[in-house]
Design a protein around this motif. Structure first.
Motif, PDB file in Angstrom:
ATOM      1  N   SER A   1      27.419   9.748  41.355  1.00 38.01           N
ATOM      2  CA  SER A   1      27.618  11.051  40.735  1.00 38.01           C
ATOM      3  C   SER A   1      27.180  11.012  39.284  1.00 38.01           C
ATOM      4  O   SER A   1      27.462  10.069  38.562  1.00 38.01           O
ATOM      5  CB  SER A   1      29.109  11.428  40.809  1.00 38.01           C
ATOM      6  OG  SER A   1      29.396  12.470  39.935  1.00 38.01           O
TER       7      SER A   1
ATOM      8  N   THR B   1      28.185  12.835  36.854  1.00 31.92           N
ATOM      9  CA  THR B   1      29.293  13.036  35.927  1.00 31.92           C
ATOM     10  C   THR B   1      30.402  12.022  36.104  1.00 31.92           C
ATOM     11  O   THR B   1      31.208  11.819  35.213  1.00 31.92           O
ATOM     12  CB  THR B   1      29.900  14.436  36.133  1.00 31.92           C
ATOM     13  OG1 THR B   1      30.490  14.491  37.442  1.00 31.92           O
ATOM     14  CG2 THR B   1      28.848  15.513  36.012  1.00 31.92           C
TER      15      THR B   1
ATOM     16  N   MET C   1      32.789  12.504  38.006  1.00 29.44           N
ATOM     17  CA  MET C   1      34.003  13.263  38.246  1.00 29.44           C
ATOM     18  C   MET C   1      34.199  13.625  39.715  1.00 29.44           C
ATOM     19  O   MET C   1      35.299  13.894  40.137  1.00 29.44           O
ATOM     20  CB  MET C   1      33.980  14.548  37.419  1.00 29.44           C
ATOM     21  CG  MET C   1      34.077  14.309  35.919  1.00 29.44           C
ATOM     22  SD  MET C   1      35.644  13.553  35.465  1.00 29.44           S
ATOM     23  CE  MET C   1      36.763  14.930  35.793  1.00 29.44           C
ATOM     24  N   HIS C   2      33.146  13.663  40.477  1.00 24.89           N
ATOM     25  CA  HIS C   2      33.273  14.049  41.880  1.00 24.89           C
ATOM     26  C   HIS C   2      33.855  12.893  42.669  1.00 24.89           C
ATOM     27  O   HIS C   2      33.266  11.828  42.737  1.00 24.89           O
ATOM     28  CB  HIS C   2      31.897  14.423  42.448  1.00 24.89           C
ATOM     29  CG  HIS C   2      31.365  15.699  41.898  1.00 24.89           C
ATOM     30  ND1 HIS C   2      30.030  15.993  41.910  1.00 24.89           N
ATOM     31  CD2 HIS C   2      31.971  16.755  41.321  1.00 24.89           C
ATOM     32  CE1 HIS C   2      29.842  17.189  41.356  1.00 24.89           C
ATOM     33  NE2 HIS C   2      31.008  17.660  41.003  1.00 24.89           N
TER      34      HIS C   2
ATOM     35  N   ILE D   1      44.002  21.844  48.096  1.00 28.52           N
ATOM     36  CA  ILE D   1      43.847  22.617  46.863  1.00 28.52           C
ATOM     37  C   ILE D   1      45.053  23.527  46.656  1.00 28.52           C
ATOM     38  O   ILE D   1      45.604  23.624  45.550  1.00 28.52           O
ATOM     39  CB  ILE D   1      42.543  23.426  46.902  1.00 28.52           C
ATOM     40  CG1 ILE D   1      41.338  22.471  46.856  1.00 28.52           C
ATOM     41  CG2 ILE D   1      42.482  24.411  45.745  1.00 28.52           C
ATOM     42  CD1 ILE D   1      40.009  23.145  47.084  1.00 28.52           C
TER      43      ILE D   1
ATOM     44  N   ASP E   1      42.079  18.917  42.705  1.00 29.44           N
ATOM     45  CA  ASP E   1      41.438  19.811  41.758  1.00 29.44           C
ATOM     46  C   ASP E   1      40.074  20.203  42.314  1.00 29.44           C
ATOM     47  O   ASP E   1      39.232  19.331  42.539  1.00 29.44           O
ATOM     48  CB  ASP E   1      41.271  19.092  40.414  1.00 29.44           C
ATOM     49  CG  ASP E   1      40.717  19.992  39.318  1.00 29.44           C
ATOM     50  OD1 ASP E   1      40.145  21.048  39.641  1.00 29.44           O
ATOM     51  OD2 ASP E   1      40.844  19.624  38.137  1.00 29.44           O
ATOM     52  N   PRO E   2      39.842  21.486  42.573  1.00 32.49           N
ATOM     53  CA  PRO E   2      38.557  21.879  43.154  1.00 32.49           C
ATOM     54  C   PRO E   2      37.368  21.498  42.278  1.00 32.49           C
ATOM     55  O   PRO E   2      36.251  21.358  42.783  1.00 32.49           O
ATOM     56  CB  PRO E   2      38.676  23.400  43.304  1.00 32.49           C
ATOM     57  CG  PRO E   2      39.777  23.802  42.384  1.00 32.49           C
ATOM     58  CD  PRO E   2      40.721  22.644  42.348  1.00 32.49           C
ATOM     59  N   ARG E   3      37.606  21.295  40.988  1.00 33.95           N
ATOM     60  CA  ARG E   3      36.510  20.873  40.119  1.00 33.95           C
ATOM     61  C   ARG E   3      36.102  19.431  40.374  1.00 33.95           C
ATOM     62  O   ARG E   3      35.045  19.000  39.925  1.00 33.95           O
ATOM     63  CB  ARG E   3      36.922  21.038  38.651  1.00 33.95           C
ATOM     64  CG  ARG E   3      37.155  22.492  38.227  1.00 33.95           C
ATOM     65  CD  ARG E   3      37.730  22.558  36.837  1.00 33.95           C
ATOM     66  NE  ARG E   3      39.034  21.898  36.761  1.00 33.95           N
ATOM     67  CZ  ARG E   3      39.754  21.786  35.645  1.00 33.95           C
ATOM     68  NH1 ARG E   3      39.280  22.281  34.509  1.00 33.95           N
ATOM     69  NH2 ARG E   3      40.930  21.189  35.660  1.00 33.95           N
ATOM     70  N   ARG E   4      36.945  18.713  41.103  1.00 33.81           N
ATOM     71  CA  ARG E   4      36.629  17.328  41.422  1.00 33.81           C
ATOM     72  C   ARG E   4      36.204  17.180  42.877  1.00 33.81           C
ATOM     73  O   ARG E   4      36.410  16.147  43.496  1.00 33.81           O
ATOM     74  CB  ARG E   4      37.820  16.434  41.083  1.00 33.81           C
ATOM     75  CG  ARG E   4      38.240  16.545  39.626  1.00 33.81           C
ATOM     76  CD  ARG E   4      39.216  15.470  39.229  1.00 33.81           C
ATOM     77  NE  ARG E   4      38.556  14.166  39.175  1.00 33.81           N
ATOM     78  CZ  ARG E   4      39.170  13.053  38.778  1.00 33.81           C
ATOM     79  NH1 ARG E   4      40.438  13.091  38.427  1.00 33.81           N
ATOM     80  NH2 ARG E   4      38.512  11.906  38.745  1.00 33.81           N
ATOM     81  N   THR E   5      35.663  18.239  43.417  1.00 32.39           N
ATOM     82  CA  THR E   5      35.098  18.201  44.761  1.00 32.39           C
ATOM     83  C   THR E   5      33.618  18.549  44.679  1.00 32.39           C
ATOM     84  O   THR E   5      33.158  19.136  43.704  1.00 32.39           O
ATOM     85  CB  THR E   5      35.803  19.183  45.706  1.00 32.39           C
ATOM     86  OG1 THR E   5      35.544  20.525  45.274  1.00 32.39           O
ATOM     87  CG2 THR E   5      37.306  18.940  45.724  1.00 32.39           C
ATOM     88  N   ALA E   6      32.905  18.212  45.703  1.00 32.76           N
ATOM     89  CA  ALA E   6      31.471  18.517  45.743  1.00 32.76           C
ATOM     90  C   ALA E   6      31.041  18.717  47.178  1.00 32.76           C
ATOM     91  O   ALA E   6      31.464  17.983  48.074  1.00 32.76           O
ATOM     92  CB  ALA E   6      30.654  17.395  45.106  1.00 32.76           C
TER      93      ALA E   6
END
Length: 324
Positions: A7, A9, A11-12, A43, A49-54
């Motif tokens: 990844s 970032t 973060m994913h 979620i 955290d949806p921001r930590r999904t991909a």
């Protein structure tokens, strides 16, 4: 981001592919909606955290052909699978099924390299351990575990891989794919009378009789885990975390895989834990909320492996299921 790359970032750590809808014939027994419901539940519960999904990218053809027969890969990609081959897989071929299958493998591949790079990753679908080199089986088109293991080995990021499979069905495709390969140690704990009828030979098989109780199951699990680490000497562990050994309505036996990982984390191996983690309510074909929340509490809020004394970090916060 290309499949098999870390990844960007860092973060994913949770990949999903439920955004690839696969329409199935009316009355089909496979509950395809479970994947989306699982992610929604995590979620909604505030545990993911949806921001930590991909959304999982689709795996590249070359990655598949490193494990699967090119003719078989071509037939899947081109939609020319025979009716017999489709029946063996359990799904009718469709463009949607193709996209879903490619993304399922892509998610595991990305999670593997993310975990090697950043220490934490998961795939909310996958575990397609019934796929062989030249055919699919048991709702499995491509073997994501095998693709991820080979990719990690070829990258030089891993020298020896352990595939530890606790699904109720034997990991027959995985066992067959790595038979005779000293770089990959395969272990499968499974129901001795469950699918598939014709078992393959893993490096370590632990067939369990119907009705195995908590104590016997936990004893077998710990013994298999210890033996697999000692014999396999891995620096990368891929865990097929299927929880369908559990009784449908019961919340036991507990699944202390996280405790085992912590207990035996004094080596130099890293862990990628992913794949199926569902226990379903048979009336709704949806994940059981209590089981899912317990899984998420364990895997999304803290690491399950501690730093090892040699200075490396043994990591893993993927899809472990455990009652607490």
């Amino acid at each position: 981001m290309r499949p098999g790359r870390p990844s960007e970032t860092g973060m994913h750590r949770a990949y999903f592919c439920d955004d690839r809808e696969v329409p199935l014939p009316e009355g089909h027994r496979f509950p395809m909606g479970k994947y989306r419901r699982l992610r929604e539940l995590l979620i909604e519960s505030g545990l993911l955290d949806p921001r930590r999904t991909a959304s999982a990218p689709e795996v590249e053809r070359a990655r598949l052909e490193a494990v699967h027969d090119p003719d078989y890969v071509g037939a899947v990609l081109g939609g020319s699978l025979s009716p017999e081959a489709q029946r063996r897989i359990g799904f009718p071929w469709s463009p949607a099924l193709l996209r879903r299958s490619l993304a399922s493998v892509g998610g595991t591949l990305c999670a593997t390299f993310d975990a090697l790079e950043h220490g934490q990753a998961s795939n909310l679908a996958g575990g397609t351990h019934h796929a062989y080199r030249d055919f699919g089986s048991g709702y499995c088109v491509f073997n994501d575990l095998a693709v991820a293991a080979v990719a990690a080995l070829e990258s030089g990021r891993a020298r020896r891989v352990l595939i530890f499979d606790v699904d109720v069905h034997q990991g027959d495709g995985t066992a067959a794919l790595f038979a005779g390969d000293p770089r990959v140690f395969t272990c499968s704990l499974h129901g001795e009378r469950n699918f598939p009828a014709r078992k393959q030979r893993s490096d370590l098989d632990v067939p369990l009789p119907d009705g195995t109780g908590d104590g016997a199951y936990l004893q077998a699990l710990e013994a298999a885990w210890r033996e697999s680490l000692e014999r396999g000497r891995p620096d990368l562990v891929l865990i097929q975390g299927g929880v369908d050994p559990f009784r449908t309505q019961a919340y036991k036996p507990q699944f202390p895989l996280a405790n085992l990982l912590g207990k035996w984390s004094q080596g130099t191996w890293k862990v990628v834990i992913s794949h199926q983690l569902f226990r379903f309510n048979p009336d709704t074909n949806l994940p059981n909320p209590i089981g899912t929340i317990n899984f998420a509490r364990l895997t999304l809020t803290r690491p399950v492996l501690s730093p090892n004394p040699t200075g490396g970090v043994n990591t893993g916060t993927g899809q472990i299921y455990a009652d607490e």
